[in-house]
Design a protein around this motif. Structure first.
Motif, PDB file in Angstrom:
ATOM      1  N   GLY A   1     -13.393   0.756   6.067  1.00 34.86           N
ATOM      2  CA  GLY A   1     -12.657   1.580   6.781  1.00 34.86           C
ATOM      3  C   GLY A   1     -12.360   1.092   8.326  1.00 34.86           C
ATOM      4  O   GLY A   1     -13.087  -0.066   8.620  1.00 34.86           O
ATOM      5  N   SER A   2     -11.293   1.531   8.882  1.00 33.58           N
ATOM      6  CA  SER A   2     -11.029   1.079  10.521  1.00 33.58           C
ATOM      7  C   SER A   2     -10.768   2.140  11.189  1.00 33.58           C
ATOM      8  O   SER A   2      -9.972   1.972  12.134  1.00 33.58           O
ATOM      9  CB  SER A   2     -10.190   0.006  10.337  1.00 33.58           C
TER      10      SER A   2
ATOM     11  N   GLU B   1     -10.168  -2.639   5.411  1.00 33.66           N
ATOM     12  CA  GLU B   1      -9.347  -1.462   5.816  1.00 33.66           C
ATOM     13  C   GLU B   1      -8.178  -1.406   4.647  1.00 33.66           C
ATOM     14  O   GLU B   1      -7.859  -2.447   4.335  1.00 33.66           O
ATOM     15  CB  GLU B   1      -8.749  -1.298   6.940  1.00 33.66           C
TER      16      GLU B   1
ATOM     17  N   PRO C   1      -4.815  -0.766  11.388  1.00 32.95           N
ATOM     18  CA  PRO C   1      -5.975  -0.026  11.681  1.00 32.95           C
ATOM     19  C   PRO C   1      -5.925   1.364  12.468  1.00 32.95           C
ATOM     20  O   PRO C   1      -4.732   1.904  12.729  1.00 32.95           O
ATOM     21  CB  PRO C   1      -6.757  -1.074  12.739  1.00 32.95           C
TER      22      PRO C   1
ATOM     23  N   GLY D   1      -7.166   4.495  11.440  1.00 29.37           N
ATOM     24  CA  GLY D   1      -7.455   5.689  10.549  1.00 29.37           C
ATOM     25  C   GLY D   1      -6.791   6.862  11.258  1.00 29.37           C
ATOM     26  O   GLY D   1      -5.426   6.580  11.414  1.00 29.37           O
TER      27      GLY D   1
ATOM     28  N   GLY E   1      -7.277  -6.114   6.996  1.00 32.45           N
ATOM     29  CA  GLY E   1      -6.572  -4.899   6.354  1.00 32.45           C
ATOM     30  C   GLY E   1      -5.801  -5.223   4.973  1.00 32.45           C
ATOM     31  O   GLY E   1      -6.090  -6.429   4.659  1.00 32.45           O
TER      32      GLY E   1
ATOM     33  N   TYR F   1     -15.103   5.387   5.256  1.00 27.22           N
ATOM     34  CA  TYR F   1     -13.819   5.499   4.638  1.00 27.22           C
ATOM     35  C   TYR F   1     -13.211   6.832   4.887  1.00 27.22           C
ATOM     36  O   TYR F   1     -12.044   7.152   4.199  1.00 27.22           O
ATOM     37  CB  TYR F   1     -13.334   4.878   3.361  1.00 27.22           C
TER      38      TYR F   1
END
Ligand code: FAD
Length: 459
Positions: free
Chosen positions: A13-14, A38, A43, A45, A78, A102
């Motif tokens: 996740g990012s 990601e 990036p 989220g 990513g 995430y």
């Protein structure tokens, strides 16, 4: 034995959780290396895809995240969908530790008949649409009706209400997507009801978001004074934040503060509606589109935060062409090898340590459930990083043997035809978006498809 290898940590996740966990780890240990994987080419989220376009100040955290991403001991990958392009097991083999951050990309459903009718949307999709989430691009919600009903009374519900009723002149200076801006400019929605199961003293929003509604130009609050019976008396016993929020609601409901004349000219209305649960979405028999909603009238059992809504059996029908359910996000499992509590929709953990899975951690909304603001996410991510550092120091987490890290993962991804997007690739997207925005007086014009993002990233 003496070892010179550095601990390699992978974060999935990012969003805020990933970046705050990374920041904290890098600061706590001078030798740790952190890689973020990601799913999307871009990036941040929910800071990019959740936070409302008219809240630019909230997005300033991106500056801190960018500093972290540019740290020599941090890398961003990513366009890598963990659970699909690479498994958690494979990440665990390549890294000393894996942190799952995430988020909560699923949606809680209302579970009522008519939920799938045209004109019913989840707040998650509606927000994703106006914020340019690629998977929500096709939503094109029909805004040709007069009344919209939003179910849920949290900050997300108020974000949606505000965006639906904001003067277009305000929105056009934000990073809202062009298709959303055009649709909202044509919108016929005049009245937005924000419906909650419980009473005024149980609303889940914060005062900032409520105040923004109260102060929204060209709108008038339209509350039901009777809903506030007994509230004045209860005020004195409330904790301070809840007290101030309730006072603002009360003031808005009963006196429409001295501004009545000015506000009477307002052409748009909004109101909170209490003690109501959705029973059924009603269809127009000719078009089979949403024509209304049947609400069950509730009474409260107990009081305060823990009060329970209980149906009385009485119902009320409200005519509306748009229903947006904002009753919560929900985490989903992404890899069968990771323990998951499907009732609570979180990964079972103890201070971020995933139970019965050595070397596996979690942070953010996946760890706590989808509640709280970015600052809450920051604190719980710092806690996870602290647990990890403790485990490295105590030896519970073995970091003595070298791991291959991104080298082997990138080789694996290459074989599978997946090309990661680096942070400097993202910066190319960032520049293009800002330049496009400049042309129309917006801070940015987001790219709306993954294909376009990848194209710009690889220029
Ligand atoms: P997320 O931000 O969701 O990040 C998760 C990341 O993981 C995403 O980038 C996602 O693409 C990625 N991911 C998902 N699946 C995979 C996978 N399989 N492989 C790789 N990557 C994956 N807070 C505030 O303080 N102020 C606000 O104004 C505010 N507004 C909000 C508005 C909305 C509509 C919402 C929903 C939330 C808002 N919040 C706000 C709360 C804030 O957004 C959250 O606290 C925070 O984003 C949670 O961080 P996270 O990292 O856990 O999740």
């Amino acid at each position: 034995s003496f070892s010179t290898c550095s601990p390699k940590v992978c974060i999935v996740g990012s969003g805020p959780a990933a970046f705050y966990t990374a920041q904290s780890l890098i600061k706590a240990r001078q030798d740790v290396e952190v890689d973020l994987y990601e799913r999307l080419p871009v990036p941040f989220g929910l800071v990019r895809f959740g936070v409302a376009p008219d809240h630019p100040e909230v997005k300033n955290v991106i500056n801190t995240f960018t500093q972290t991403a540019k740290h020599p001991r941090c890398s961003f990958y990513g366009n890598v969908n963990v659970g699909k392009d690479v498994s958690v097991k494979e990440l665990q083999q390549a890294y000393h530790a894996v942190v799952l951050s995430y988020g909560a990309e699923g949606n809680r459903s209302m579970g009522v008949p008519g939920e799938d009718l045209a004109g019913v949307y989840s707040a998650k999709d509606f927000v994703g649409w106006y914020n340019g989430l690629p998977s929500c691009r096709e939503l094109s919600p029909d805004l040709s009706c007069e009344t919209a009903v939003i179910l849920g009374q949290g900050n997300v519900a108020l974000d949606v209400a505000r965006v639906l009723l904001s003067p277009i002149d305000i929105l056009k200076k934000t990073d809202i997507t062009q298709p959303a801006l055009e649709a909202l400019a044509e919108s016929q929605v005049r009245r937005v009801l924000v419906v909650g199961r419980r009473g005024p003293m149980q609303v889940a929003c914060t005062i900032k978001e409520l105040r923004e509604m109260v102060n929204l130009p060209n709108t008038r609050p339209d509350m039901v004074a009777a809903d506030f019976e007994g509230v004045t008396e209860a005020l004195k016993d409330l904790p301070r934040p809840r007290k101030r929020l309730t006072e603002l609601m009360l003031k808005t409901a009963v006196e429409v503060p001295g501004e009545k004349e000015k506000r009477n000219k307002a052409s748009r209305f909004w109101g909170l509606r209490f003690f109501r649960s959705p029973i059924e979405i009603l269809a127009d028999p000719d078009t089979n589109r949403t024509a209304g909603i049947r609400l069950g009238v509730n009474k409260l059992e107990g009081s305060g935060e823990g009060a329970r809504a209980v149906l009385t059996g009485e119902v009320e029908d409200v005519t509306c062409g748009l229903v947006i359910s904002s009753i919560g996000y929900k985490s989903i499992p992404i890899d069968p090898s990771v323990p998951f509590d499907s009732r609570k929709a979180i990964v079972p953990n103890n201070m971020g340590r995933i139970e019965q899975a050595a070397g596996l951690y979690c942070s953010g909304w996946l760890k706590t459930g989808p509640t709280g603001v970015i600052a809450t996410t920051m604190n719980n991510s710092f806690d996870t990083a602290r647990s990890m550092v403790e485990d490295m120091d105590s030896g519970t987490l073995d970091v003595s043997t070298a791991r291959t890290g991104s080298q082997s993962i990138c080789a694996l991804l290459g074989k599978r035809g997946v090309k990661p997007v680096t942070f400097s690739d993202w910066e190319k997207i960032d520049i293009v978006e800002m330049r496009r925005g400049e042309a129309t007086g917006k801070p940015r014009e987001k790219l709306l498809t993954v294909e376009e993002m990848l194209q710009v990233a690889r220029k």
